[in-house]
Design a protein around this motif. Structure first.
Motif, PDB file in Angstrom:
ATOM      1  N   ARG A 164       0.859  -1.188   0.000  1.00  0.00           N
ATOM      2  CA  ARG A 164       0.000   0.000   0.000  1.00  0.00           C
ATOM      3  C   ARG A 164       0.891   1.232   0.000  1.00  0.00           C
ATOM      4  N   ARG A 165       0.673   2.111  -0.942  1.00  0.00           N
ATOM      5  CA  ARG A 165       1.567   3.234  -1.171  1.00  0.00           C
ATOM      6  C   ARG A 165       1.793   4.067   0.083  1.00  0.00           C
ATOM      7  N   ALA A 166       0.755   4.335   0.833  1.00  0.00           N
ATOM      8  CA  ALA A 166       0.894   5.222   1.996  1.00  0.00           C
ATOM      9  C   ALA A 166       1.225   4.473   3.284  1.00  0.00           C
ATOM     10  N   HIS A 167       1.169   3.139   3.246  1.00  0.00           N
ATOM     11  CA  HIS A 167       1.341   2.382   4.484  1.00  0.00           C
ATOM     12  C   HIS A 167       2.452   1.341   4.407  1.00  0.00           C
ATOM     13  N   GLY A 168       3.245   1.366   3.350  1.00  0.00           N
ATOM     14  CA  GLY A 168       4.361   0.452   3.253  1.00  0.00           C
ATOM     15  C   GLY A 168       3.958  -0.969   2.920  1.00  0.00           C
ATOM     16  N   ILE A 169       4.790  -1.902   3.354  1.00  0.00           N
ATOM     17  CA  ILE A 169       4.627  -3.319   3.021  1.00  0.00           C
ATOM     18  C   ILE A 169       4.137  -4.097   4.242  1.00  0.00           C
ATOM     19  N   ARG A 170       3.132  -4.918   4.029  1.00  0.00           N
ATOM     20  CA  ARG A 170       2.673  -5.817   5.085  1.00  0.00           C
ATOM     21  C   ARG A 170       2.766  -7.239   4.567  1.00  0.00           C
ATOM     22  N   LEU A 171       3.321  -8.138   5.375  1.00  0.00           N
ATOM     23  CA  LEU A 171       3.449  -9.530   4.962  1.00  0.00           C
ATOM     24  C   LEU A 171       2.147 -10.276   5.177  1.00  0.00           C
ATOM     25  N   THR A 172       1.809 -11.125   4.241  1.00  0.00           N
ATOM     26  CA  THR A 172       0.703 -12.049   4.422  1.00  0.00           C
ATOM     27  C   THR A 172       1.178 -13.192   5.322  1.00  0.00           C
ATOM     28  N   PRO A 173       0.279 -14.029   5.826  1.00  0.00           N
ATOM     29  CA  PRO A 173       0.737 -15.202   6.593  1.00  0.00           C
ATOM     30  C   PRO A 173       1.736 -16.053   5.810  1.00  0.00           C
ATOM     31  N   ALA A 174       1.493 -16.232   4.511  1.00  0.00           N
ATOM     32  CA  ALA A 174       2.446 -16.985   3.688  1.00  0.00           C
ATOM     33  C   ALA A 174       3.769 -16.241   3.591  1.00  0.00           C
ATOM     34  N   GLY A 175       3.704 -14.917   3.547  1.00  0.00           N
ATOM     35  CA  GLY A 175       4.918 -14.114   3.496  1.00  0.00           C
ATOM     36  C   GLY A 175       5.737 -14.235   4.764  1.00  0.00           C
ATOM     37  N   GLN A 176       5.063 -14.294   5.908  1.00  0.00           N
ATOM     38  CA  GLN A 176       5.785 -14.446   7.178  1.00  0.00           C
ATOM     39  C   GLN A 176       6.503 -15.782   7.233  1.00  0.00           C
ATOM     40  N   ASP A 177       5.847 -16.842   6.764  1.00  0.00           N
ATOM     41  CA  ASP A 177       6.483 -18.159   6.744  1.00  0.00           C
ATOM     42  C   ASP A 177       7.645 -18.181   5.752  1.00  0.00           C
ATOM     43  N   THR A 178       7.438 -17.558   4.597  1.00  0.00           N
ATOM     44  CA  THR A 178       8.498 -17.504   3.589  1.00  0.00           C
ATOM     45  C   THR A 178       9.686 -16.693   4.082  1.00  0.00           C
ATOM     46  N   LEU A 179       9.437 -15.647   4.865  1.00  0.00           N
ATOM     47  CA  LEU A 179      10.520 -14.829   5.401  1.00  0.00           C
ATOM     48  C   LEU A 179      11.442 -15.671   6.282  1.00  0.00           C
ATOM     49  N   ARG A 180      10.864 -16.484   7.160  1.00  0.00           N
ATOM     50  CA  ARG A 180      11.684 -17.354   8.014  1.00  0.00           C
ATOM     51  C   ARG A 180      12.516 -18.311   7.171  1.00  0.00           C
ATOM     52  N   ARG A 181      11.890 -18.893   6.154  1.00  0.00           N
ATOM     53  CA  ARG A 181      12.602 -19.859   5.312  1.00  0.00           C
ATOM     54  C   ARG A 181      13.669 -19.165   4.466  1.00  0.00           C
ATOM     55  N   ALA A 182      13.348 -17.978   3.977  1.00  0.00           N
ATOM     56  CA  ALA A 182      14.298 -17.254   3.133  1.00  0.00           C
ATOM     57  C   ALA A 182      15.541 -16.863   3.922  1.00  0.00           C
ATOM     58  N   ARG A 183      15.354 -16.415   5.158  1.00  0.00           N
ATOM     59  CA  ARG A 183      16.518 -16.072   5.979  1.00  0.00           C
ATOM     60  C   ARG A 183      17.427 -17.275   6.159  1.00  0.00           C
ATOM     61  N   ARG A 184      16.826 -18.424   6.396  1.00  0.00           N
ATOM     62  CA  ARG A 184      17.623 -19.631   6.596  1.00  0.00           C
ATOM     63  C   ARG A 184      18.344 -20.029   5.311  1.00  0.00           C
ATOM     64  N   LEU A 185      17.657 -19.971   4.181  1.00  0.00           N
ATOM     65  CA  LEU A 185      18.285 -20.319   2.914  1.00  0.00           C
ATOM     66  C   LEU A 185      19.461 -19.402   2.609  1.00  0.00           C
ATOM     67  N   LEU A 186      19.293 -18.113   2.874  1.00  0.00           N
ATOM     68  CA  LEU A 186      20.367 -17.165   2.600  1.00  0.00           C
ATOM     69  C   LEU A 186      21.564 -17.408   3.514  1.00  0.00           C
ATOM     70  N   ARG A 187      21.301 -17.757   4.760  1.00  0.00           N
ATOM     71  CA  ARG A 187      22.412 -18.047   5.664  1.00  0.00           C
ATOM     72  C   ARG A 187      23.125 -19.332   5.262  1.00  0.00           C
ATOM     73  N   ASP A 188      22.343 -20.340   4.861  1.00  0.00           N
ATOM     74  CA  ASP A 188      22.961 -21.584   4.413  1.00  0.00           C
ATOM     75  C   ASP A 188      23.819 -21.337   3.176  1.00  0.00           C
ATOM     76  N   ALA A 189      23.314 -20.495   2.263  1.00  0.00           N
ATOM     77  CA  ALA A 189      24.064 -20.188   1.046  1.00  0.00           C
ATOM     78  C   ALA A 189      25.353 -19.447   1.388  1.00  0.00           C
ATOM     79  N   GLY A 190      25.279 -18.522   2.326  1.00  0.00           N
ATOM     80  CA  GLY A 190      26.468 -17.797   2.741  1.00  0.00           C
ATOM     81  C   GLY A 190      27.473 -18.706   3.419  1.00  0.00           C
ATOM     82  N   GLU A 191      26.966 -19.625   4.247  1.00  0.00           N
ATOM     83  CA  GLU A 191      27.853 -20.572   4.924  1.00  0.00           C
ATOM     84  C   GLU A 191      28.522 -21.501   3.919  1.00  0.00           C
ATOM     85  N   LEU A 192      27.800 -21.916   2.882  1.00  0.00           N
ATOM     86  CA  LEU A 192      28.368 -22.769   1.844  1.00  0.00           C
ATOM     87  C   LEU A 192      29.487 -22.046   1.109  1.00  0.00           C
TER      88      LEU A 192
END
Length: 306
Positions: free
Chosen positions: A56-84
């Motif tokens: 929403r232009r005036a209110h920024g970004i809000r995560l959906t429930p699926a987005g919140q779950d994806t955020l947790r998984r994405a952080r882990r994937l990025l850390r695993d990739a960095g560790e590799l």
């Protein structure tokens, strides 16, 4: 095995936008245009076939429930990739990468320096990023994937966390120098019924200290509250009340130069167990496991008791 339809860059952009809360904020952090970020989010949502954000232009970004779950998984994937990537430049079995550690504020001075020293000697190519804070915020960080491991008191922790015991702290009484009970012998808290209390107002320390008082038959009259243990000791040293603390503090002088005395509690107070904690929903990285072993003072780490 087919490759995923998304890229690590798209995941990194998504995490940055989620953490900033706005496209503009993430754009400033990454030095990438807001339009490029928006396009990356669109492509990621198409690849995953799910809506991750509400924009929403005036209110920024809000995560959906699926987005919140994806955020947790994405952080882990990025850390695993960095560790590799980090480990690829070292010898086989070498621990590299970054581990993000959260430590309860009052535990940090006593536990972090020695642990960081052991970890650095054992794993010179690895890195530690740590934050100190109240326990509720650290728990959220663990469960949301912002932190890999936490050093916490085992007091009303979320059951979704896995725990490994480290040690424990026994509560003690803090009195001003010259107090009638500051003679070193254990004191029953009921003997302080007529005196005010200085409360370290930093859960779970505050909850535990009040519980210790009530279990000893003392309903404390709290005069002052502070989230800083040094301030609590300083107020006691100034004669403004007694306090009950759990974390040992070296020295008998406050910052103002007043004397304070640590006195054992005769009412057999329950100790506060100290634990390592991590999300039970995500397997810890090799770097996180190595940090846990360093914190436990061994080579393999302790056993989970949850």
């Amino acid at each position: 095995m087919s490759s995923p339809g998304y890229s690590l860059r798209q995941l990194a952009y998504f995490v940055a936008v989620a953490e900033a809360g706005t496209l503009a904020g993430a754009s400033a952090t990454l030095h990438v245009s807001a339009s490029a970020l928006s396009l990356a989010l669109d492509e990621l949502e198409r690849a995953l076939d799910v809506q991750l954000t509400v924009r929403r232009r005036a209110h920024g970004i809000r995560l959906t429930p699926a987005g919140q779950d994806t955020l947790r998984r994405a952080r882990r994937l990025l850390r695993d990739a960095g560790e590799l990537a980090d480990a690829a430049g070292g010898e086989a079995g070498d621990v590299a990468g970054t581990v993000r550690v959260g430590c309860y504020t009052t535990l940090a001075p006593g536990l972090l320096p020695a642990t960081l020293g052991r970890f650095a000697v054992r794993h010179p190519r690895a890195r530690v990023e740590f934050v100190e804070g109240p326990q509720d915020g650290l728990q959220r960080g663990l469960l949301e994937g912002e932190l890999d491991v936490g050093v916490l008191y085992d007091h009303r922790l979320d059951p979704a966390l896995e725990l490994t015991g480290l040690s424990s702290n026994t509560p003690y009484l803090v009195l001003p120098g010259g107090h009638r009970l500051a003679h070193g012998a254990p004191v029953h808290l009921a003997e302080l019924a007529e005196e005010p209390m200085v409360l370290l107002d930093l859960p779970p320390s505050s909850e535990h200290a009040l519980g210790v008082c009530l279990a000893a038959g003392l309903s404390p009259r709290v005069r002052h509250r502070t989230a800083n243990p040094d301030t609590a000791r300083a107020l006691v040293g100034a004669g403004l009340g007694f306090s009950v603390l759990a974390q040992p503090v070296p020295g008998t002088r406050t910052h103002a130069g007043d004397e304070v005395v640590a006195v054992p509690i005769a009412d057999d107070p329950a100790p506060l167990p100290i634990v390592l904690a991590w999300s039970g929903q995500v397997a810890p990285t090799a770097t996180a496991r190595a940090f846990a072993a360093a914190a436990a003072g061994d080579d393999e780490g302790g056993r989970s008791h949850r």
